[in-house]
Design an enzyme around this catalytic site. Structure first.
Site: not given
Length: 486
Positions: A224, A226, A231, A404, A406, A411
């Site tokens: 899952h 991404k 470089d 979508h 996350k 604070d």
């Protein structure tokens, strides 16, 4: 003949109960959360054969024999690499803010290295901006490009990224692409996989779905992450798959997907590189440990640079660390806590931490999409709303598409951004990555993004929520009971 059938019948009945007893004992002996164990036992005793087959298929964390052996074999070299990296003392932060201190100590003790400093970060909230920046970085790449995505959906600007990646491979850049087999099924059925391989890109289909091996490895264990590394210095991660929202799941009735990605420059790319190398070795058996950070291309080693810890889940990484990080961040909140997630099915511990934060005076907000592409998770999420609202948590339902993103902001200074949903799959099962960032500047940027989400959301009214129809309450409770399995 009658005696024969009687004996066979009794043997079948005996075998049936022995099988149920065996699976029951296995569930009870496994170290798992009580709600999860109870949910599995209920399924097995209500629908015995269905429950047993389901448990043997997806009830335990089976990586597969070959991958498990590779995970064990890679650890000595990975441990040596981490020890060698510690010699690069100039990249590690010595101090953290008070709100981030506990979490960074947890990460350092469990992962063996401190957070890395001297990074530049840029938040990208528009898919076109993400892909244009990525194409530009690919075109300027000089040595290597590594990518991993859960979903690569051909169409729109995703095809432009593919073209630029193939052009880079043709001019001699070493390109690697790892895609989840289930999430990227459309890609592997399209001509793009062969086209990329012909251009010189190493394309790997991660965690292949094979129904013939359903009892030997969990088919719902998914890659899952991404991530993009270029470089060993530029890196991307966040919630966005390699899809153009204008072409992705348009028939789902939830609107366009809304995502958040972070583009980074600095030694964090090396920390993410070791995550990628572990995944690559587990999947292919080939070792590609990244080089240490080059001090000559680190212009941001000043106080202005962001301090980041990279947390990954999966083989070779500390078990349960992402869950611990979320708990630690939640308990560290003193002023406000904002969580953004498309799928909200928290563990009992995380739910308790969130409610406790609100009850001790922290301004707690959770931003969720009003429409969800997962019917099961959507109903299960609603089952937690009453307890959250009673504790004083604000629940915002985003109406501008399928949110979508996350993210967690504590604070205004401690941020968590990555691929981790606040659900059981992300917390316990999938290969995930999240960045822990200690920086007020980045916190302000993330707060601005979250404020924009809130401006496009509807605040859930607790007085109206308690008046919802009885059938909705019953449905929510049914899904709530099975939420540990979602």
């Amino acid at each position: 003949m009658t005696t024969f059938y009687t004996v066979v019948s009794w043997l079948v009945i005996l075998g049936y109960w022995v099988l149920i007893a065996g699976v029951t004992l296995r569930i009870l002996m496994k170290r798992r959360a009580v709600p999860s164990a109870m949910a599995w036992l209920l399924i097995i005793y209500i629908l015995p054969m269905v429950g047993i087959i389901a448990y043997l298929s997806v009830g335990e964390l089976h990586l597969g024999k070959r991958r498990a052996e590779r995970a064990r074999a890679m650890w000595p070299s990975t441990a040596k690499w981490l020890n060698d990296l510690k010699a690069c003392k100039h990249i590690f932060a010595q101090e953290n803010s008070s709100v981030a201190s506990s979490l960074f100590k947890l990460c350092e003790r469990r992962q063996g290295i401190a957070g890395v400093k001297g990074n530049q970060l840029q938040l990208l909230t528009d898919s076109d901006d993400v892909m244009q920046a990525l194409i530009r970085d690919i075109q300027l790449a000089r040595h290597n490009i590594e990518m991993v995505f859960y979903i690569w959906q051909p169409g729109g600007m995703a095809d432009q990224v593919a073209e630029s990646l193939m052009a880079a491979a043709r001019r001699g850049i070493h390109c690697r692409l790892m895609l989840d087999s289930a999430g990227s099924v459309a890609f592997f059925r399209s001509p793009w996989a062969a086209m990329m391989r012909n251009a010189g890109i190493e394309v790997v289909e991660a965690l292949k779905v094979n129904l013939m091996r359903v009892f030997l490895r969990r088919m719902d264990l998914r890659q899952h992450r991404k991530m993009v590394m270029i470089d060993n210095y530029i890196a991307y991660t966040g919630s966005m798959n390699m899809v153009d929202p204008r072409f992705f799941k348009q028939d789902a009735g939830v609107g366009q997907w809304v995502d958040l990605m972070a583009r980074m420059e600095g030694p964090v790319a090396t920390a993410m590189g070791i995550v990628y190398s572990c995944d690559w070795e587990i999947e292919t058996g080939k070792r590609i440990l990244p080089p240490p950070p080059d001090v000559n291309i680190m212009p941001f080693e000043q106080a202005s640079g962001h301090t980041i810890h990279t947390i990954a889940s999966g083989p070779g990484f500390p078990e349960d660390l992402i869950h611990q990080a979320l708990l630690t961040a939640t308990y560290a909140a003193r002023e406000y806590l904002i969580m953004t997630t498309p799928y909200f099915v928290p563990s009992d511990d995380l739910l308790h931490a969130i409610c406790t934060a609100a009850q001790r005076g922290v301004d707690v907000s959770i931003i969720l999409p009003r429409k969800n592409d997962s019917l099961l998770v959507g109903w299960a999420s609603r089952a937690f709303f009453s307890e959250l609202l009673a504790a004083g948590v604000k629940i915002y339902q985003f109406e501008g598409g399928l949110l979508h993103t996350k993210s967690v902001l504590v604070d205004g200074e401690l941020s968590l951004v990555g691929t981790v949903n606040l659900d059981m799959r992300s917390l316990w099962l999938n290969f995930e990555i999240t960045l822990v960032i200690d920086d007020t500047g980045f916190g302000a940027d993330l707060a601005a993004v979250q404020d924009d989400y809130i401006s496009r959301s509807r605040l859930l009214d607790a007085r109206l929520w308690v008046k919802r129809p009885l059938w909705q309450r019953i449905t929510e409770r049914l899904f709530y009971f099975f939420s540990p399995l979602l």
